[in-house]
Design an enzyme around this catalytic site. Structure first.
Site, mmCIF file in Angstrom:
data_model
loop_
_atom_site.group_PDB
_atom_site.id
_atom_site.type_symbol
_atom_site.label_atom_id
_atom_site.label_comp_id
_atom_site.label_asym_id
_atom_site.label_seq_id
_atom_site.Cartn_x
_atom_site.Cartn_y
_atom_site.Cartn_z
ATOM 1 N N GLU A 37 0.867 -1.169 0.000
ATOM 2 C CA GLU A 37 0.000 0.000 0.000
ATOM 3 C C GLU A 37 0.909 1.225 0.000
ATOM 4 O O GLU A 37 1.752 1.342 0.893
ATOM 5 C CB GLU A 37 -0.861 -0.034 1.268
ATOM 6 C CG GLU A 37 -2.070 0.833 1.219
ATOM 7 C CD GLU A 37 -2.905 0.685 2.499
ATOM 8 O OE1 GLU A 37 -3.680 1.598 2.776
ATOM 9 O OE2 GLU A 37 -2.742 -0.320 3.216
ATOM 10 N N ARG A 262 3.976 -12.842 9.936
ATOM 11 C CA ARG A 262 4.724 -11.590 9.769
ATOM 12 C C ARG A 262 6.043 -11.679 10.518
ATOM 13 O O ARG A 262 6.146 -12.382 11.522
ATOM 14 C CB ARG A 262 3.932 -10.421 10.349
ATOM 15 C CG ARG A 262 2.754 -10.021 9.533
ATOM 16 C CD ARG A 262 1.933 -8.995 10.296
ATOM 17 N NE ARG A 262 2.316 -7.633 9.990
ATOM 18 C CZ ARG A 262 1.788 -6.928 9.001
ATOM 19 N NH1 ARG A 262 0.879 -7.448 8.222
ATOM 20 N NH2 ARG A 262 2.173 -5.680 8.783
ATOM 21 N N LYS A 272 3.811 0.696 9.607
ATOM 22 C CA LYS A 272 3.995 1.973 8.911
ATOM 23 C C LYS A 272 3.379 3.127 9.688
ATOM 24 O O LYS A 272 3.912 4.235 9.693
ATOM 25 C CB LYS A 272 3.372 1.894 7.516
ATOM 26 C CG LYS A 272 4.295 1.243 6.514
ATOM 27 C CD LYS A 272 3.683 1.225 5.142
ATOM 28 C CE LYS A 272 2.578 0.205 5.087
ATOM 29 N NZ LYS A 272 2.043 0.005 3.738
HETATM 30 P P1 ATP Z 1 1.923 -2.060 8.038
HETATM 31 O O1 ATP Z 1 1.222 -2.681 9.184
HETATM 32 O O2 ATP Z 1 3.373 -1.831 8.297
HETATM 33 O O3 ATP Z 1 1.240 -0.856 7.501
HETATM 34 P P2 ATP Z 1 0.839 -3.498 5.844
HETATM 35 O O4 ATP Z 1 0.556 -4.926 5.842
HETATM 36 O O5 ATP Z 1 -0.339 -2.605 5.888
HETATM 37 O O6 ATP Z 1 1.926 -3.194 6.943
HETATM 38 P P3 ATP Z 1 1.392 -3.327 3.075
HETATM 39 O O7 ATP Z 1 2.014 -2.227 2.322
HETATM 40 O O8 ATP Z 1 -0.040 -3.590 2.853
HETATM 41 O O9 ATP Z 1 1.684 -3.071 4.611
HETATM 42 O O10 ATP Z 1 2.243 -4.658 2.899
HETATM 43 C C1 ATP Z 1 2.585 -5.221 1.662
HETATM 44 C C2 ATP Z 1 2.869 -6.671 1.894
HETATM 45 O O11 ATP Z 1 3.892 -6.844 2.865
HETATM 46 C C3 ATP Z 1 1.646 -7.405 2.403
HETATM 47 O O12 ATP Z 1 1.544 -8.612 1.672
HETATM 48 C C4 ATP Z 1 1.949 -7.661 3.843
HETATM 49 O O13 ATP Z 1 1.378 -8.856 4.255
HETATM 50 C C5 ATP Z 1 3.467 -7.742 3.862
HETATM 51 N N1 ATP Z 1 4.018 -7.356 5.158
HETATM 52 C C6 ATP Z 1 3.866 -6.183 5.813
HETATM 53 N N2 ATP Z 1 4.503 -6.207 6.994
HETATM 54 C C7 ATP Z 1 5.081 -7.428 7.106
HETATM 55 C C8 ATP Z 1 5.896 -8.082 8.100
HETATM 56 N N3 ATP Z 1 6.221 -7.475 9.250
HETATM 57 N N4 ATP Z 1 6.316 -9.344 7.845
HETATM 58 C C9 ATP Z 1 5.999 -9.958 6.712
HETATM 59 N N5 ATP Z 1 5.256 -9.410 5.745
HETATM 60 C C10 ATP Z 1 4.785 -8.167 5.928
HETATM 61 MG MG MG Z 2 -1.863 -3.426 4.219
#
Ligand code: ATP
Ligand code: MG
Length: 557
Positions: A37, A262, A272
């Site tokens: 995102e 994760r 984020k």
């Molecule tokens: P955040 O909670 O940091 O905002 P998010 O999941 O909303 O993380 P995205 O940009 O949607 O962030 O993530 C893109 C991809 O990275 C998704 O497939 C998500 O599952 C994966 N991802 C995000 N954080 C982690 C993590 N700590 N470990 C493994 N995969 C992750």
């Molecule tokens: Mg997300």
């Protein structure tokens, strides 16, 4: 370790089954995607997902798409899109020409929503968000939904008018007609579309209805021909809905969603939202502050793509949530830099050393190895003269305990140069030591420890007549608390007030005058460093310590 990771990776095992004869994707190319995102910079947690998405495709000779998940109109920014691409390229992954935006499918999403309404599988609902909450039911009571039997024609008409902008936000939603009694709340007639009178960063004001992630994401995957949609564990409960969507709209493919845990790392936060808060409140200097767990922060700090990829590969892919020690990430960096970093000398807390029997005005040059681990790295000239800089802590006026460096009467090796014998020191009026005196032994030229002399310590030094001043930034954990990311914890209260130590007036050898951000150095005895890519210039050299030399990581802990 390699075998261990291999057997730990249950995703690879699933895919092997799927592409084998008789499997659901027999004979097909493995096709994954990475869907960030664009509302922040990538962090080390995303690297795990990147390794899983791009790495899995690579392993099976497949391909991986990069798709900006920008279905949510708020918060998104082109600054983030470019930074994300930049970081992924830096890690060494390539999406070829397969770069997409989730928002490019809005028209398709709309058509598929209409298809569901026509099939009697979706309806326009008039419950306000508060009412909807009241109607959700609980584990033993099914949800209620007064609008689920609205005639198809009426829903079609209302949905079109929702799109045309006739209604205010929250007046209507489009909901899937699935199962009000499901034990999985995501299946209790979930909302597919809501009204948002908000501009979209790419679509402008074209849309005022936006699809929910649970509806948009499976459609995006299916339209791109994704075979394996790999995502983190919080989507496990959404998988039945994911499958329901691809089964009930006429998409050409049926991707399979597989979830993994994760990545968490101690002493840091990997969200984020929290990282953005650190930036916005000025707790750090930016997304690329070298203490941040973002890829741009780690890069600026001195991390290499190889060390980060290696780290993510070695922690493996498991379904159980795992928190990895920060020390292991540092261990992976040391391993890489030990092989690749140029050995140089820099004095962080300088005091003058005068070699009293060395002629004034004389200079000589030693050829020193750039990296003893890598013979191909060659040598470089280092000059020596009567006045040198050494670390203040390498001298004691009176020896205490097992101190074998400089004290009056004792000999040490000056790395790569001569053996010197301490003869005393000079103090100012306040009694501070301002200069250390020694004599050198011309016979010991080259300072080779194999020369048979019994000299217990070797210390680093720089030629005072041929060196540069530098600022050196030493970092420690951004958070004192090992688990600042824990639910309910005030993560800001866990910040380490001493995570940055700035040293000025450091002395570095001449070779460092032209250091670039991408060059990595081992400052002998001090750690691995790189020039700060933002703040360092030939007029004002600034170095970041990427990691110290001391390894606190204990395998198997
Ligand atoms: P955040 O909670 O940091 O905002 P998010 O999941 O909303 O993380 P995205 O940009 O949607 O962030 O993530 C893109 C991809 O990275 C998704 O497939 C998500 O599952 C994966 N991802 C995000 N954080 C982690 C993590 N700590 N470990 C493994 N995969 C992750
Ligand atoms: Mg997300």
């Amino acid at each position: 370790m390699a075998e261990l990771t291999e057997s730990k990776n249950f995703i690879h095992a699933f895919i092997e089954e799927d592409i084998a004869e008789g499997g659901r994707y027999a004979g097909q190319t493995v096709h994954t995607r990475f869907p960030p995102e664009p509302n922040g910079y990538l962090h080390i947690g995303h690297c795990k997902a990147l390794i899983i998405d791009f790495g899995t495709a690579e392993k099976f000779g497949g391909i991986c798409n990069l798709r900006m998940d920008d279905t949510n109109p708020a918060k998104e920014d082109t600054e983030y899109v470019e930074a994300i691409q930049n970081d992924i390229r830096w890690l060494g992954f390539s999406w070829g020409d397969r770069f997409f935006y989730g928002s490019d499918y809005f028209e398709k999403d709309y058509e598929f929503a209409v298809e569901l309404i026509k099939k009697g599988l979706a309806y326009v609902c008039e419950l306000t968000p508060e009412q909807a909450k009241e109607c959700r039911g609980d584990l033993t009571t099914p949800a209620t939904s007064p609008w689920r039997d609205r005639p198809i024609e009426e829903s079609l008409d209302l949905f079109r008018r929702m799109r045309d902008g006739e209604f205010p936000e929250n007046r209507y939603t489009l909901r899937a007609k699935i199962d009000l009694a499901s034990g999985n709340f995501n299946m209790r007639d979930p909302v597919l579309y809501r009204i948002r009178h908000v501009e979209h960063h790419r679509q402008g004001s074209k849309w005022c209805i936006y699809p929910m992630y649970d509806f948009a994401h499976p459609i995006q995957d299916a339209l791109e021909g994704i075979t394996h949609s790999l995502c983190s564990l919080e989507f496990e409960n959404h998988r039945p809905l994911y499958n329901w969507v691809v089964e009930n709209v006429s998409v050409p493919h049926r991707p399979r969603q597989i979830e993994f845990a994760r990545l968490g790392i101690d002493h840091t936060v990997l969200s984020k939202r929290k990282l953005r808060q650190l930036v916005e409140e000025g707790r750090v200097s930016g997304w690329d502050d070298p203490r941040m767990p973002t890829l741009c922060g780690l890069r600026r700090r001195g991390y290499t793509p190889a060390s980060i990829r290696n780290f993510c590969e070695r922690i493996g892919v498991a379904k159980a949530p795992n928190t990895v020690e920060y020390a292991f990430l540092e261990h992976c960096l040391r391993e890489d830099l030990n092989e690749t970093a140029t050995r140089v000398m820099a004095v962080l807390d300088p005091v003058k050393l005068t070699v009293t029997n060395y002629p004034e005005g004389q200079t000589e040059t030693f050829q020193v190895e750039n990296n003893p681990v890598d013979p191909a790295s060659g040598t470089r000239p280092v000059t020596f003269s009567r006045q040198l800089w050494i670390e203040r802590e390498d001298f004691m006026e009176e020896k205490v305990g097992k101190f074998f460096r400089l004290f009056p009467g004792n000999e040490v090796r000056l790395k790569g140069a001569y053996v010197v014998k301490c003869t005393g020191c000079v103090k100012d009026e306040q009694g501070n030591i301002v200069e250390i005196l020694c004599t050198y032994d011309p016979e010991s030229r080259g300072g080779d420890p194999a020369d048979g002399r019994k000299v217990k310590s070797t210390i680093h030094w720089v030629d005072a007549g041929n060196c540069y001043d530098a600022e050196v930034r030493l970092y420690s954990n951004l958070f004192d608390d090992p688990d600042p990311d824990a639910a309910g914890k005030d993560f800001l209260a866990c910040l380490n007030p001493n995570s940055l130590e700035v040293k000025t007036g450091c002395k570095v050898e001449a070779a460092l005058a032209t250091a670039k951000g991408a060059d990595r150095f081992q400052f002998m005895r001090m750690g691995y460093f790189c020039a700060d890519s933002k703040d360092s210039s030939p007029e004002h050299l600034v170095f970041n310590r990427a990691v110290s030399l001391k390894d606190s990581y204990k395998p198997g802990k």
